[in-house]
Design an enzyme around this catalytic site. Structure first.
Site, short mmCIF file in Angstrom:
data_model
loop_
_atom_site.label_atom_id
_atom_site.label_comp_id
_atom_site.label_asym_id
_atom_site.label_seq_id
_atom_site.Cartn_x
_atom_site.Cartn_y
_atom_site.Cartn_z
CG ASN A 11 -1.75 1.23 1.36
OD1 ASN A 11 -1.85 2.00 0.42
ND2 ASN A 11 -2.36 1.44 2.52
CE LYS A 13 -0.04 3.58 4.63
NZ LYS A 13 -0.19 3.80 6.05
CG HIS A 96 -6.14 1.71 4.95
ND1 HIS A 96 -5.73 2.68 5.84
CD2 HIS A 96 -5.07 0.90 4.76
CE1 HIS A 96 -4.46 2.47 6.16
NE2 HIS A 96 -4.04 1.39 5.51
CD GLU A 98 -3.40 5.50 6.46
OE1 GLU A 98 -3.34 5.53 5.22
OE2 GLU A 98 -2.46 5.07 7.18
CD GLU A 166 -3.69 -2.54 7.31
OE1 GLU A 166 -2.54 -2.71 6.90
OE2 GLU A 166 -4.37 -1.55 7.01
N GLY A 172 2.05 2.48 10.65
CA GLY A 172 2.95 3.63 10.49
C GLY A 172 3.64 4.05 11.77
CB SER A 212 4.89 -1.31 12.09
OG SER A 212 4.44 0.02 12.24
C1 PEP Z 1 -0.97 0.26 5.85
O1 PEP Z 1 -1.01 1.40 5.46
O2 PEP Z 1 -1.86 -0.51 5.52
C2 PEP Z 1 0.17 -0.15 6.68
C3 PEP Z 1 0.13 -1.32 7.22
O3 PEP Z 1 1.21 0.74 6.83
P1 PEP Z 1 2.62 0.46 7.58
O4 PEP Z 1 3.15 -0.83 7.04
O5 PEP Z 1 3.45 1.64 7.20
O6 PEP Z 1 2.32 0.39 9.05
#
Ligand code: PEP
Length: 254
Positions: A11, A13, A96, A98, A166, A172, A212
């Site tokens: 992803n 983003k 997601h 976000e 997630e 992040g 992460s």
């Molecule tokens: C994500 O945006 O779905 C995500 C898991 O980001 P990160 O790996 O940066 O935590």
């Protein structure tokens, strides 16, 4: 041994212009050996075509980060499932955190998005996860169950459906869930899928972990039978980190 093939979804983003996204896609194609793992990359909408061209012949699928829930019409700024399909997309992220946090999108919106994807034959990757506050209050399982409400209207699972667990506090932050936390949440999601769609479908549905994921943490996460791969943000912006995580995902399952 599980029959579920491992799945790695990047992803990106809102981080890469089309030219930089194409460059990164080419670097990943040069390093990645996806024979043992299904791989998809989700750049932002304007980069889809450039990334599609960079991925040609690589076996890596093109994904999108979102979709609008109407079929067509006067929806300025939105992108439909039919447009994504025509652009070469086969997988679309839905739900997601976000989108939930920044846009206030909820299960009813996600249900409509998934229905549109189903109409176009696109696979949804439905993302769920609790906040730190919810985890600390012991609400993780209730939150995940409620988020799966987006699937309530489907008598059978939408074709290609996969889930991504997630935890919001892990995205992040550099603070991934432990393999045990991920396995526990995944087992709970699988049990909920079994209630909805029956045990055979639950046991064949892929559940990815996201939050992460790093080259250092990936082997531990992927050692869990319940963890079928990763939805990866930050680390997927590095071709070498992506290759390292893919190597961990390709390791034989316990
Ligand atoms: C994500 O945006 O779905 C995500 C898991 O980001 P990160 O790996 O940066 O935590």
């Amino acid at each position: 041994m599980s029959a579920r093939r491992r799945f790695f979804v990047a992803n990106w983003k809102m981080t890469r212009t089309p030219s930089r996204a194409a460059e990164l896609a080419r670097a990943i194609v040069a390093l990645a050996r996806p024979a043992e793992v299904d791989v998809a990359i989700a750049p932002s909408f304007p980069a889809l075509d450039r990334v599609r061209a960079a991925l040609l012949g690589s076996g890596i699928a093109l994904a999108a980060q979102d979709v609008f829930f109407e079929r067509e019409g006067a929806y300025t700024g939105e992108v439909s499932a039919a447009m994504l399909k025509d652009a070469g997309v086969s997988l679309v992220l839905v739900g997601h955190s976000e989108r939930r946090l920044l846009r206030g999108e909820r299960e009813a919106d996600f249900a409509r998005k998934i229905a549109r994807l189903k109409e176009e034959g696109l696979a949804p990757l439905y993302c769920v996860g609790e906040t730190r506050k919810e985890r600390e209050a012991g609400l993780t399982r209730d939150v995940l169950r409620a988020q799966l409400g987006a699937l309530d209207e489907f008598a059978a699972p939408p074709p290609g459906l996969a889930l991504a667990y997630e935890p919001v506090w892990a995205i992040g932050t550099g603070l991934a869930a432990t393999p045990e936390m991920a396995a526990d949440a995944h087992a709970h999601l699988r049990a909920e899928l079994a209630v909805r769609f029956g045990a055979p479908i639950a046991s064949s549905t892929r559940i990815l972990y996201g939050g992460s994921v790093s080259p250092a943490g990936a082997p531990g996460l992927f050692a869990e039978e319940e963890v079928d791969g990763g939805l990866v943000g930050g680390a997927s912006l590095s071709a070498s980190d992506t290759a390292a995580i893919l190597a961990a995902a390709a390791a034989p399952r316990a």
